[in-house]
Design an enzyme around this catalytic site. Structure first.
Site, PDB file in Angstrom:
ATOM      1  N   GLY A   1       0.828  -1.224   0.000  1.00  0.00           N
ATOM      2  CA  GLY A   1       0.000   0.000   0.000  1.00  0.00           C
ATOM      3  C   GLY A   1       0.851   1.258   0.000  1.00  0.00           C
TER       4      GLY A   1
ATOM      5  N   GLY B   1      -0.474   4.601  -1.296  1.00  0.00           N
ATOM      6  CA  GLY B   1      -1.612   5.182  -0.574  1.00  0.00           C
ATOM      7  C   GLY B   1      -1.228   6.408   0.233  1.00  0.00           C
ATOM      8  N   GLN B   2      -2.229   6.987   0.897  1.00  0.00           N
ATOM      9  CA  GLN B   2      -2.032   8.252   1.601  1.00  0.00           C
ATOM     10  C   GLN B   2      -0.936   8.144   2.670  1.00  0.00           C
ATOM     11  OE1 GLN B   2      -4.894   9.456   4.458  1.00  0.00           O
ATOM     12  NE2 GLN B   2      -4.434  11.625   4.302  1.00  0.00           N
TER      13      GLN B   2
ATOM     14  N   ASN C   1       0.181  -8.008  -5.451  1.00  0.00           N
ATOM     15  CA  ASN C   1      -1.210  -8.098  -5.014  1.00  0.00           C
ATOM     16  C   ASN C   1      -1.204  -8.896  -3.716  1.00  0.00           C
ATOM     17  OD1 ASN C   1      -3.852  -8.731  -4.581  1.00  0.00           O
ATOM     18  ND2 ASN C   1      -4.241  -9.572  -6.628  1.00  0.00           N
TER      19      ASN C   1
ATOM     20  N   TYR D   1     -15.621  -2.184   6.826  1.00  0.00           N
ATOM     21  CA  TYR D   1     -14.242  -1.775   7.124  1.00  0.00           C
ATOM     22  C   TYR D   1     -13.944  -1.997   8.609  1.00  0.00           C
ATOM     23  CZ  TYR D   1     -10.271   1.483   7.622  1.00  0.00           C
ATOM     24  OH  TYR D   1      -9.056   2.065   7.895  1.00  0.00           O
TER      25      TYR D   1
ATOM     26  N   LYS E   1     -11.341  -4.502  10.527  1.00  0.00           N
ATOM     27  CA  LYS E   1     -10.287  -3.979  11.401  1.00  0.00           C
ATOM     28  C   LYS E   1     -10.333  -4.658  12.777  1.00  0.00           C
ATOM     29  CE  LYS E   1      -7.967  -1.542   8.675  1.00  0.00           C
ATOM     30  NZ  LYS E   1      -6.571  -1.928   8.399  1.00  0.00           N
TER      31      LYS E   1
ATOM     32  N   ILE F   1      -6.512  10.797   9.021  1.00  0.00           N
ATOM     33  CA  ILE F   1      -5.169  11.349   8.812  1.00  0.00           C
ATOM     34  C   ILE F   1      -5.226  12.444   7.746  1.00  0.00           C
ATOM     35  CG2 ILE F   1      -2.776  10.821   8.168  1.00  0.00           C
ATOM     36  CD1 ILE F   1      -3.624   9.398  10.740  1.00  0.00           C
TER      37      ILE F   1
END
Ligand code: SER
Length: 329
Positions: free
Chosen positions: A12, A15-16, A57, A147, A151, A177
């Protein structure tokens, strides 16, 4: 004693959080020792040119294993995940990526006797029946989003690998974030980032949650620092492992807009809540992160107004250069 992290694989990484974590870890651990990976989004030039980058992946174990062998990886930072809003649109995909991807990473952690596996969690683990203010570390975990479900399961499965197999797995519950580098994708807290971009771009923003929506938030430098601090913490001092509440600040959408108005008095904001309001309403207003402070010395540096000044300063520079939004190609 925990083993040293020397060769780190980041999933990832486009990602951000992953993109900035990669750059910081490259500074601290050596660019060639931090292998950035993504699924299909093209990495930024900076990410691609500053060290190794590969497409993998996480649901295809072989593609991950190939990189582990190629680079002699001893630690994995597993940032790849589907976030809350996209997860509600596609719950099966969310389960598949977040759960099966995580188990694959944990199994590879065991197989290659990894020094460390970092698997982030989120304030999305909380849901029905929690105290909304200063939500404690230990409380009922009944999320209402897929989600959140992944988690909670993720935290439990990570802690299971710690207890059952002695694998050193760690993780924290990130709040929303906020950053000026990489845009978040598909989260509920994304409004708190978009608002700054739109303020700089157009001087106005239509917010997709109500003005009084209050959520725990954090500026990216704190998130990066906290993640690395936890990764480097003395294992023998950790009571918790994969579920640390991680806090910095908490504000409503209205207070966020007010903070921007202090710098840009003409900024206009309106509110048009959509399906993400329900998700936001199911999460805490603020969280108590005492265990993170006590077990590994967590202390945030940024508050709302300092963050606002820094965000606006950086985004204004980008706007002048014509690079406010990343280019699509
Ligand atoms: N920022 C995430 C989201 O909104 C929460 O972890 O989905």
């Amino acid at each position: 004693m925990a083993k040293e992290m020397k060769r780190i694989l980041i999933t990832g990484a486009v990602g951000q959080i992953g993109s900035e974590l990669t750059m910081e870890m490259r500074k601290r651990y050596g660019a060639e020792n931090v292998i950035a990976t993504g699924r299909k989004t093209k990495p930024s030039k900076e990410l691609e040119e500053s060290g190794p980058f590969h497409f993998i992946n996480v649901n295809d174990t072989e593609s991950v294993e190939e990189i582990i062998k190629k680079y002699n990886i001893d630690s994995i930072v597993h940032m790849a995940a589907i976030l809350s809003a996209v997860g509600e649109k596609n719950p099966q995909l969310c389960w598949d990526v977040n759960m099966n991807g995580t188990i694959n990473i944990l199994e590879l952690g065991l197989k290659y006797d990894m020094a460390r596996v970092i698997v982030p969690s989120s304030i999305a683990v909380f849901g029905k029946g929690i105290p909304l203010d200063n939500t404690p570390q230990e409380t009922v975990l009944k999320p209402t989003t897929m989600y959140g479900v992944t988690k909670v399961c993720g935290e439990l499965i990570c802690d299971y690998y710690v207890q059952k197999f002695g694998l050193d797995v760690r993780g924290l519950r990130y709040p929303g974030i906020i950053s000026h580098m990489t845009l978040p994708g598909g989260g509920t807290t994304d409004y708190a980032v978009e608002i700054y971009y739109e303020a700089v771009d157009k001087g106005k923003y239509t917010c997709f949650v109500r003005e009084d929506t209050r959520l725990p938030m954090m500026y990216m430098p704190d998130a990066i620092e906290g993640t690395i601090q936890l990764a480097e913490a003395d294992f023998s001092k950790l009571i918790h492992h994969s579920d640390f509440n991680h806090a910095a600040m908490s504000f409503s959408a209205g207070e966020l807009a007010e903070s921007i108005k202090k710098v840009m008095p003409d900024f206009e904001v309106s509110y048009e809540p959509d399906y993400r309001q329900d998700i936001a309403d199911s999460w805490p207003n603020s969280i108590d992160d005492t265990p993170a402070r006590e077990e590994w010395g967590w202390k945030p540096q940024w508050n709302l107004d300092a963050m606002t000044e820094d965000m606006l300063k950086n985004l204004k520079i980008r706007k002048e250069k014509g690079t406010l939004y990343p280019k699509e190609d």
